[in-house]
Design an enzyme around this catalytic site. Structure first.
Site, PDB file in Angstrom:
ATOM      1  N   VAL A   8       0.854  -1.186   0.064  1.00 34.93           N
ATOM      2  CA  VAL A   8       0.077   0.086   0.036  1.00 34.93           C
ATOM      3  C   VAL A   8       0.913   1.109   0.164  1.00 34.93           C
ATOM      4  O   VAL A   8       2.199   1.182   0.488  1.00 34.93           O
ATOM      5  CB  VAL A   8      -0.943   0.144   1.247  1.00 34.93           C
ATOM      6  CG1 VAL A   8      -1.937  -1.143   1.084  1.00 34.93           C
ATOM      7  CG2 VAL A   8      -0.379   0.096   2.585  1.00 34.93           C
ATOM      8  N   SER A   9       0.390   2.297  -0.463  1.00 38.61           N
ATOM      9  CA  SER A   9       1.527   3.480  -0.518  1.00 38.61           C
ATOM     10  C   SER A   9       1.479   4.386   0.553  1.00 38.61           C
ATOM     11  O   SER A   9       2.626   4.936   0.822  1.00 38.61           O
ATOM     12  CB  SER A   9       0.627   4.366  -1.661  1.00 38.61           C
ATOM     13  OG  SER A   9       0.432   3.777  -2.995  1.00 38.61           O
ATOM     14  N   SER A  10       0.379   4.406   1.430  1.00 39.72           N
ATOM     15  CA  SER A  10       0.765   5.172   2.747  1.00 39.72           C
ATOM     16  C   SER A  10       0.373   4.492   3.868  1.00 39.72           C
ATOM     17  O   SER A  10      -0.208   3.416   3.940  1.00 39.72           O
ATOM     18  CB  SER A  10      -0.127   6.456   2.471  1.00 39.72           C
ATOM     19  OG  SER A  10      -1.720   6.276   2.617  1.00 39.72           O
TER      20      SER A  10
END
Length: 179
Positions: A8-10
């Site tokens: 996931v990115s964040s």
């Protein structure tokens, strides 16, 4: 062995649903991290790629979880292929390098990506040539009026006075005076 990779990115996002899907698909070992897909240096991805052995299969839920560009994806899958490791995308059954058809589809997609890269480079070079023909050489437009700075100096202004009057840096004033 089936190896899963989830990303996931964040930090506000959660990769637990990806991990569950990978495990449901048979992943015995799952590597996961919270990091932008634009980062080429992803420690857990590196560990997953290092961990994979000949005969293993790396699976991901969606293609964008592994790479953000076709070139990077191709680079990763090519490295896996050299190690004898298969690659599958759960949400896109056609991307499965453990099958002949999947290898064909991946090869076609890689060729299209390479073609698009070549077209982009060609358009870029045409744009550069057009700009040169029009007398634009690129780069940031000049913001320093060198003639004005030299004229101020000839009128007796000191460098600190020119800096204060024009609002440009001392180094820019010296560059203008030297040219």
């Amino acid at each position: 062995m089936i190896i899963g990779y989830a990303r996931v990115s964040s930090t506000g996002q959660d990769h637990s649903s990806q991990v569950e899907r990978l495990q449901a698909a048979g992943a015995e070992k799952v590597f996961h991290e919270k990091q932008s897909g634009l980062d080429r240096e992803r420690p857990e991805l590196a560990r997953a790629l290092e961990f994979a052995r000949e005969g293993d299969v790396l699976i991901i839920t969606k293609l964008d979880r592994l790479a953000r560009s076709a070139a990077h994806l191709h680079e990763i899958v090519e490295a896996l292929d050299k190690k004898g490791v298969g690659f599958r995308v759960l949400d896109d059954a056609s991307l499965d390098t453990t099958t002949r058809t999947g290898k064909l589809v991946f090869g076609i997609l890689a060729s299209i990506a390479e073609f698009e890269t070549a077209l982009r480079k060609e358009r870029q070079m045409e744009g550069i040539a057009r700009a040169k023909a029009e007398g634009r050489t690129g780069g940031r437009p000049r913001t320093v009026d060198e003639d004005r700075i030299r004229a101020m100096r000839e009128e007796g202004f000191s460098v600190p006075q020119i800096v204060k009057e024009t609002g440009i840096s001392r180094a820019a004033v010296y560059r203008a005076l030297g040219s």
